[in-house]
Scaffold this active site. Structure first.
Site, PDB file in Angstrom:
ATOM      1  N   SER A 144       4.091   5.677  13.723  1.00  0.00           N
ATOM      2  CA  SER A 144       2.969   5.950  14.612  1.00  0.00           C
ATOM      3  C   SER A 144       3.449   6.069  16.043  1.00  0.00           C
ATOM      4  O   SER A 144       4.427   5.419  16.451  1.00  0.00           O
ATOM      5  CB  SER A 144       1.954   4.802  14.506  1.00  0.00           C
ATOM      6  OG  SER A 144       1.019   4.847  15.559  1.00  0.00           O
ATOM      7  N   TYR A 184      -0.515  -4.064  14.970  1.00  0.00           N
ATOM      8  CA  TYR A 184      -0.357  -2.886  14.114  1.00  0.00           C
ATOM      9  C   TYR A 184       0.871  -2.075  14.543  1.00  0.00           C
ATOM     10  O   TYR A 184       1.749  -1.755  13.730  1.00  0.00           O
ATOM     11  CB  TYR A 184      -1.604  -2.010  14.168  1.00  0.00           C
ATOM     12  CG  TYR A 184      -1.365  -0.610  13.648  1.00  0.00           C
ATOM     13  CD1 TYR A 184      -1.176  -0.382  12.289  1.00  0.00           C
ATOM     14  CD2 TYR A 184      -1.274   0.481  14.512  1.00  0.00           C
ATOM     15  CE1 TYR A 184      -0.921   0.908  11.805  1.00  0.00           C
ATOM     16  CE2 TYR A 184      -1.028   1.760  14.041  1.00  0.00           C
ATOM     17  CZ  TYR A 184      -0.846   1.967  12.691  1.00  0.00           C
ATOM     18  OH  TYR A 184      -0.588   3.225  12.223  1.00  0.00           O
ATOM     19  N   LYS A 187       4.862  -1.251  12.750  1.00  0.00           N
ATOM     20  CA  LYS A 187       5.534   0.044  12.609  1.00  0.00           C
ATOM     21  C   LYS A 187       6.901   0.021  13.288  1.00  0.00           C
ATOM     22  O   LYS A 187       7.894   0.518  12.736  1.00  0.00           O
ATOM     23  CB  LYS A 187       4.662   1.163  13.197  1.00  0.00           C
ATOM     24  CG  LYS A 187       3.337   1.388  12.483  1.00  0.00           C
ATOM     25  CD  LYS A 187       3.530   1.860  11.053  1.00  0.00           C
ATOM     26  CE  LYS A 187       2.227   2.273  10.402  1.00  0.00           C
ATOM     27  NZ  LYS A 187       2.404   2.696   8.986  1.00  0.00           N
TER      28      LYS A 187
END
Length: 346
Positions: free
Chosen positions: A124, A148, A152
């Site tokens: 991302s 989050y 990643k």
């Protein structure tokens, strides 16, 4: 030999399944269906005419996941599976770290055991955090600002360490910008549970009357109209990027990161105006305070993906809006049907 697609029943995963099948690949899907519906794969079958084998398995369940590797000859993995809501990750960080990182570690351990060393990983643009300039290229410093994004970023580092330990691995890290849109058929698209976290499904749900008003977080940014600018990319272009990345990892070794974006930014109000033009509906909105951590402008430099993967995004903002609206209009309640009935049809 088959391609294993983790999280293949999700928004981007299902679109990628269509492109993989259309390109002649045999695929298997593993998905725990927590944030997705098996109906998406029924729709993929409707689009492609091909059956899809779905394993309803959580990546944290190593024993069940291993049976998939035992039963099938897997050539490569496209890894979408994971929790993905930024706001939720702030509220339940331990669950995000455990699910996203531990699940990936279990998957990689089994890939190593069964000599499957080719992966395309769903990363991302959140790994860049608050970037000081645009466009953002892959050599910019990383600094995710929420759990989050940190999952990643951590997984990217794990992948690099994996390659250092064994140079036979071939891994593409795909850093998405802002996926919107749907398949042109209107059969598969974004189906958030509850109130949408993302801008486009919120707008389309206003369009069909499910939601009343869009809240725009700040109109005093240094942009053309004061609202935040983002790089919106059509989900089909994104899916085709996975196809190109798969072709790359099948013929090389190493680890490389690629931005998947258009290289062009649109403001919130520009996206609203494009949607209103396409749909013929009005999107009432009000301006509220900025959200902490939001930045004025964020868009990709996609030159590396063009050079190394022979990939570019070709679909414009109006096509993104048109396909999003077709999906929402045809599916006002998303995939909402009996999952038990659906599973029996796969």
């Amino acid at each position: 030999m088959a391609i294993l697609v983790t999280g293949g029943a999700g928004y981007i995963g299902s679109q990628t399944c269509v492109e993989l099948i259309n390109a002649g690949y045999d695929i298997l899907v593993v998905d725990n269906l927590i944030n997705s519906s098996p109906e998406s794969l029924n729709r993929v079958k409707e689009i492609t005419g091909k059956d899809i084998e779905l394993y309803v398995v959580d990546l944290l369940d190593k024993e069940s996941l291993e049976t998939i590797f035992i039963k099938n000859r897997i050539e490569a993995v496209i890894h979408f599976a994971g929790l993905k809501a930024v706001g939720e990750s702030v509220e339940i960080p331990i669950q995000y770290y455990h699910n996203n990182i531990t699940g990936t570690l279990i998957l990689c351990d089994l890939m190593k055991k069964y000599d499957v060393k080719k992966m395309v990983f769903s990363s991302s643009a959140t790994v860049y955090g608050v970037s000081e300039s645009v466009p953002i290229s892959e050599n910019f410093p990383l600094g995710a600002t929420n759990p989050y994004g940190r999952t990643k970023q951590m997984i990217e580092e794990i992948m690099r360490d994996l390659y250092v330990s064994d140079n036979n691995w071939s891994i593409a890290l795909l850093r998405y910008f802002n996926p919107i849109g749907a398949h042109h058929s209107g059969l598969i698209g974004e189906d958030p549970s509850g109130i949408p976290n993302n801008l486009m499904p919120f707008i389309t749900q206003i369009g069909i009357g499910k939601l009343d008003e869009l809240k725009i977080f700040g109109n005093d940014y240094p942009t053309s109209d004061g609202t935040g600018v983002r790089d919106y990319i059509h989900v089909v272009d994104l899916a085709l990027g996975h196809l190109k990345a798969l072709q790359k990892v099948m013929t090389t070794t190493g680890v490389d990161a690629y931005n998947l974006g258009t290289g062009r930014g649109y403001s919130v109000l520009e996206l609203v105006a494009a949607f209103e033009k396409i749909s013929g509906t009005k999107v009432p909105y009000s301006i509220v305070e900025r959200r902490p951590g939001d930045i004025a402008t964020c868009f990709a430099d996609p030159a590396k993906a063009k050079k190394d993967l022979n990939w570019i995004a070709t679909r414009g903002i109006e096509e993104m809006c048109e396909d999003s609206w077709r999906w929402q209009s045809n599916n006002p309640n998303g995939y909402k049907v009996s999952d038990n009935a659906l599973l029996s049809n796969l």
